[in-house]
Design a protein around this motif. Structure first.
Motif, PDB file in Angstrom:
ATOM      1  N   ASP A   1       0.855  -1.185   0.000  1.00  0.00           N
ATOM      2  CA  ASP A   1       0.000   0.000   0.000  1.00  0.00           C
ATOM      3  C   ASP A   1       0.888   1.230   0.000  1.00  0.00           C
ATOM      4  O   ASP A   1       1.964   1.240   0.581  1.00  0.00           O
ATOM      5  CB  ASP A   1      -0.878   0.050   1.246  1.00  0.00           C
ATOM      6  N   ARG A   2       0.426   2.270  -0.657  1.00  0.00           N
ATOM      7  CA  ARG A   2       1.149   3.535  -0.653  1.00  0.00           C
ATOM      8  C   ARG A   2       0.175   4.623  -0.258  1.00  0.00           C
ATOM      9  O   ARG A   2      -0.906   4.741  -0.822  1.00  0.00           O
ATOM     10  CB  ARG A   2       1.726   3.820  -2.034  1.00  0.00           C
ATOM     11  N   GLU A   3       0.568   5.417   0.722  1.00  0.00           N
ATOM     12  CA  GLU A   3      -0.284   6.508   1.179  1.00  0.00           C
ATOM     13  C   GLU A   3       0.142   7.796   0.498  1.00  0.00           C
ATOM     14  O   GLU A   3       1.323   8.087   0.388  1.00  0.00           O
ATOM     15  CB  GLU A   3      -0.181   6.672   2.691  1.00  0.00           C
ATOM     16  N   GLU A   4      -0.834   8.546   0.025  1.00  0.00           N
ATOM     17  CA  GLU A   4      -0.584   9.838  -0.599  1.00  0.00           C
ATOM     18  C   GLU A   4      -1.513  10.858   0.035  1.00  0.00           C
ATOM     19  O   GLU A   4      -2.632  10.542   0.406  1.00  0.00           O
ATOM     20  CB  GLU A   4      -0.860   9.782  -2.109  1.00  0.00           C
ATOM     21  N   GLU A   5      -1.036  12.062   0.116  1.00  0.00           N
ATOM     22  CA  GLU A   5      -1.874  13.144   0.623  1.00  0.00           C
ATOM     23  C   GLU A   5      -2.381  13.953  -0.558  1.00  0.00           C
ATOM     24  O   GLU A   5      -1.631  14.257  -1.479  1.00  0.00           O
ATOM     25  CB  GLU A   5      -1.086  14.050   1.571  1.00  0.00           C
ATOM     26  N   GLU A   6      -3.650  14.251  -0.523  1.00  0.00           N
ATOM     27  CA  GLU A   6      -4.268  15.053  -1.570  1.00  0.00           C
ATOM     28  C   GLU A   6      -4.933  16.260  -0.938  1.00  0.00           C
ATOM     29  O   GLU A   6      -5.409  16.198   0.195  1.00  0.00           O
ATOM     30  CB  GLU A   6      -5.315  14.242  -2.339  1.00  0.00           C
ATOM     31  N   GLN A   7      -4.992  17.338  -1.671  1.00  0.00           N
ATOM     32  CA  GLN A   7      -5.699  18.543  -1.231  1.00  0.00           C
ATOM     33  C   GLN A   7      -7.054  18.564  -1.939  1.00  0.00           C
ATOM     34  O   GLN A   7      -7.109  18.567  -3.162  1.00  0.00           O
ATOM     35  CB  GLN A   7      -4.901  19.804  -1.596  1.00  0.00           C
ATOM     36  N   LEU A   8      -8.098  18.556  -1.165  1.00  0.00           N
ATOM     37  CA  LEU A   8      -9.450  18.566  -1.717  1.00  0.00           C
ATOM     38  C   LEU A   8     -10.119  19.891  -1.379  1.00  0.00           C
ATOM     39  O   LEU A   8      -9.912  20.436  -0.303  1.00  0.00           O
ATOM     40  CB  LEU A   8     -10.284  17.430  -1.129  1.00  0.00           C
ATOM     41  N   PRO A   9     -10.945  20.407  -2.276  1.00  0.00           N
ATOM     42  CA  PRO A   9     -11.709  21.612  -1.944  1.00  0.00           C
ATOM     43  C   PRO A   9     -12.756  21.268  -0.894  1.00  0.00           C
ATOM     44  O   PRO A   9     -13.282  20.159  -0.879  1.00  0.00           O
ATOM     45  CB  PRO A   9     -12.356  22.021  -3.268  1.00  0.00           C
ATOM     46  N   PRO A  10     -13.052  22.196  -0.001  1.00  0.00           N
ATOM     47  CA  PRO A  10     -14.042  21.882   1.038  1.00  0.00           C
ATOM     48  C   PRO A  10     -15.440  21.789   0.444  1.00  0.00           C
ATOM     49  O   PRO A  10     -15.816  22.567  -0.414  1.00  0.00           O
ATOM     50  CB  PRO A  10     -13.931  23.059   2.002  1.00  0.00           C
ATOM     51  N   SER A  11     -16.162  20.808   0.895  1.00  0.00           N
ATOM     52  CA  SER A  11     -17.566  20.680   0.498  1.00  0.00           C
ATOM     53  C   SER A  11     -18.302  20.029   1.654  1.00  0.00           C
ATOM     54  O   SER A  11     -17.718  19.329   2.473  1.00  0.00           O
ATOM     55  CB  SER A  11     -17.712  19.850  -0.771  1.00  0.00           C
ATOM     56  N   ALA A  12     -19.563  20.225   1.702  1.00  0.00           N
ATOM     57  CA  ALA A  12     -20.355  19.702   2.820  1.00  0.00           C
ATOM     58  C   ALA A  12     -20.396  18.182   2.799  1.00  0.00           C
ATOM     59  O   ALA A  12     -20.583  17.546   3.816  1.00  0.00           O
ATOM     60  CB  ALA A  12     -21.763  20.270   2.753  1.00  0.00           C
ATOM     61  N   SER A  13     -20.189  17.559   1.607  1.00  0.00           N
ATOM     62  CA  SER A  13     -20.314  16.122   1.525  1.00  0.00           C
ATOM     63  C   SER A  13     -19.042  15.388   1.904  1.00  0.00           C
ATOM     64  O   SER A  13     -19.088  14.220   2.223  1.00  0.00           O
ATOM     65  CB  SER A  13     -20.717  15.712   0.106  1.00  0.00           C
ATOM     66  N   SER A  14     -17.872  16.060   1.864  1.00  0.00           N
ATOM     67  CA  SER A  14     -16.643  15.325   2.122  1.00  0.00           C
ATOM     68  C   SER A  14     -15.993  15.644   3.450  1.00  0.00           C
ATOM     69  O   SER A  14     -15.219  14.859   3.947  1.00  0.00           O
ATOM     70  CB  SER A  14     -15.622  15.590   1.002  1.00  0.00           C
ATOM     71  N   VAL A  15     -16.267  16.793   4.052  1.00  0.00           N
ATOM     72  CA  VAL A  15     -15.611  17.155   5.295  1.00  0.00           C
ATOM     73  C   VAL A  15     -16.224  16.347   6.426  1.00  0.00           C
ATOM     74  O   VAL A  15     -17.433  16.318   6.594  1.00  0.00           O
ATOM     75  CB  VAL A  15     -15.723  18.669   5.570  1.00  0.00           C
ATOM     76  N   GLY A  16     -15.375  15.690   7.195  1.00  0.00           N
ATOM     77  CA  GLY A  16     -15.845  14.938   8.344  1.00  0.00           C
ATOM     78  C   GLY A  16     -16.374  13.567   8.000  1.00  0.00           C
ATOM     79  O   GLY A  16     -16.779  12.828   8.867  1.00  0.00           O
ATOM     80  N   ARG A  17     -16.385  13.212   6.727  1.00  0.00           N
ATOM     81  CA  ARG A  17     -16.893  11.912   6.337  1.00  0.00           C
ATOM     82  C   ARG A  17     -15.851  11.234   5.461  1.00  0.00           C
ATOM     83  O   ARG A  17     -15.408  11.793   4.474  1.00  0.00           O
ATOM     84  CB  ARG A  17     -18.176  12.099   5.532  1.00  0.00           C
ATOM     85  N   GLY A  18     -15.430  10.058   5.796  1.00  0.00           N
ATOM     86  CA  GLY A  18     -14.418   9.355   5.011  1.00  0.00           C
ATOM     87  C   GLY A  18     -14.986   8.101   4.385  1.00  0.00           C
ATOM     88  O   GLY A  18     -15.923   7.522   4.883  1.00  0.00           O
ATOM     89  N   ARG A  19     -14.383   7.718   3.269  1.00  0.00           N
ATOM     90  CA  ARG A  19     -14.770   6.464   2.648  1.00  0.00           C
ATOM     91  C   ARG A  19     -13.871   5.363   3.170  1.00  0.00           C
ATOM     92  O   ARG A  19     -12.718   5.580   3.475  1.00  0.00           O
ATOM     93  CB  ARG A  19     -14.590   6.554   1.125  1.00  0.00           C
ATOM     94  N   ARG A  20     -14.359   4.183   3.218  1.00  0.00           N
ATOM     95  CA  ARG A  20     -13.564   3.028   3.613  1.00  0.00           C
ATOM     96  C   ARG A  20     -12.832   2.492   2.390  1.00  0.00           C
ATOM     97  O   ARG A  20     -13.196   2.784   1.259  1.00  0.00           O
ATOM     98  CB  ARG A  20     -14.459   1.923   4.180  1.00  0.00           C
ATOM     99  N   MET A  21     -11.813   1.663   2.635  1.00  0.00           N
ATOM    100  CA  MET A  21     -11.074   1.046   1.527  1.00  0.00           C
ATOM    101  C   MET A  21     -12.025   0.218   0.678  1.00  0.00           C
ATOM    102  O   MET A  21     -12.800  -0.562   1.205  1.00  0.00           O
ATOM    103  CB  MET A  21      -9.969   0.126   2.056  1.00  0.00           C
ATOM    104  N   GLY A  22     -11.927   0.368  -0.622  1.00  0.00           N
ATOM    105  CA  GLY A  22     -12.738  -0.419  -1.527  1.00  0.00           C
ATOM    106  C   GLY A  22     -14.028   0.240  -1.933  1.00  0.00           C
ATOM    107  O   GLY A  22     -14.685  -0.219  -2.853  1.00  0.00           O
ATOM    108  N   GLU A  23     -14.467   1.296  -1.263  1.00  0.00           N
ATOM    109  CA  GLU A  23     -15.686   1.980  -1.663  1.00  0.00           C
ATOM    110  C   GLU A  23     -15.362   2.968  -2.766  1.00  0.00           C
ATOM    111  O   GLU A  23     -14.283   3.539  -2.817  1.00  0.00           O
ATOM    112  CB  GLU A  23     -16.289   2.753  -0.490  1.00  0.00           C
ATOM    113  N   GLY A  24     -16.273   3.164  -3.645  1.00  0.00           N
ATOM    114  CA  GLY A  24     -16.080   4.184  -4.676  1.00  0.00           C
ATOM    115  C   GLY A  24     -15.400   3.619  -5.902  1.00  0.00           C
ATOM    116  O   GLY A  24     -15.893   2.706  -6.529  1.00  0.00           O
ATOM    117  N   ASP A  25     -14.212   4.145  -6.207  1.00  0.00           N
ATOM    118  CA  ASP A  25     -13.586   3.828  -7.477  1.00  0.00           C
ATOM    119  C   ASP A  25     -12.862   2.490  -7.488  1.00  0.00           C
ATOM    120  O   ASP A  25     -12.404   2.066  -8.535  1.00  0.00           O
ATOM    121  CB  ASP A  25     -12.610   4.940  -7.879  1.00  0.00           C
ATOM    122  N   GLY A  26     -12.667   1.829  -6.390  1.00  0.00           N
ATOM    123  CA  GLY A  26     -12.052   0.523  -6.371  1.00  0.00           C
ATOM    124  C   GLY A  26     -10.536   0.566  -6.360  1.00  0.00           C
ATOM    125  O   GLY A  26      -9.907  -0.356  -5.907  1.00  0.00           O
TER     126      GLY A  26
END
Length: 134
Positions: free
Chosen positions: A53-78
């Motif tokens: 596994d490789r961890e990377e840091e990304e800068q995301l714009p703030p939005s009400a849907s992403s702040v304070g809520r994280g996705r688990r491994m495997g959810e979303g884009d795979g």
């Protein structure tokens, strides 16, 4: 591993059954079997480090849907999942997010090593058979 054992057994057959003119061929097969065994050990050693596994840091714009809520491994884009979102803005209005990406490294080193070893070994075998016939 099985290839190395079959090379050892065939070398033993050549050394045991045939006359002394075939001893260099039997010795070559035994050396080839030992080298294939070493490549198999090397591949097993490298195989333990192929998936990581490789961890990377990304800068995301703030939005009400992403702040304070994280996705688990495997959810979303795979391919990537969110390890954690720290929820802290960096002063420019973006949120820092740590993304864990699954990586796979091929075993090209051991394959290349085995190809080179086989080419050298079979070239030497052709030369030994040529000398035996001539």
């Amino acid at each position: 591993m099985r290839t190395a054992l079959s090379q050892f057994s065939f070398a033993l057959v050549v050394l045991r059954i045939f006359t002394s003119e075939f001893y260099p061929i039997g010795a070559l097969l035994a050396c080839y079997g030992a080298a294939v065994l070493l490549v198999a050990v090397y591949r097993r050693y490298e195989g333990n480090r192929q998936f990581f596994d490789r961890e990377e840091e990304e800068q995301l714009p703030p939005s009400a849907s992403s702040v304070g809520r994280g996705r688990r491994m495997g959810e979303g884009d795979g391919e990537a999942g969110t390890g954690s979102i720290d929820g802290q803005a960096n002063g420019r209005g973006s949120v820092r997010q740590v993304v864990v990406k699954k990586k796979f490294r091929t075993s090209g080193n051991s394959v290349g090593l085995l190809v080179g070893l086989s080419l050298v070994s079979y070239s030497a075998m052709i030369v030994l058979v040529w000398v035996l016939l001539g």
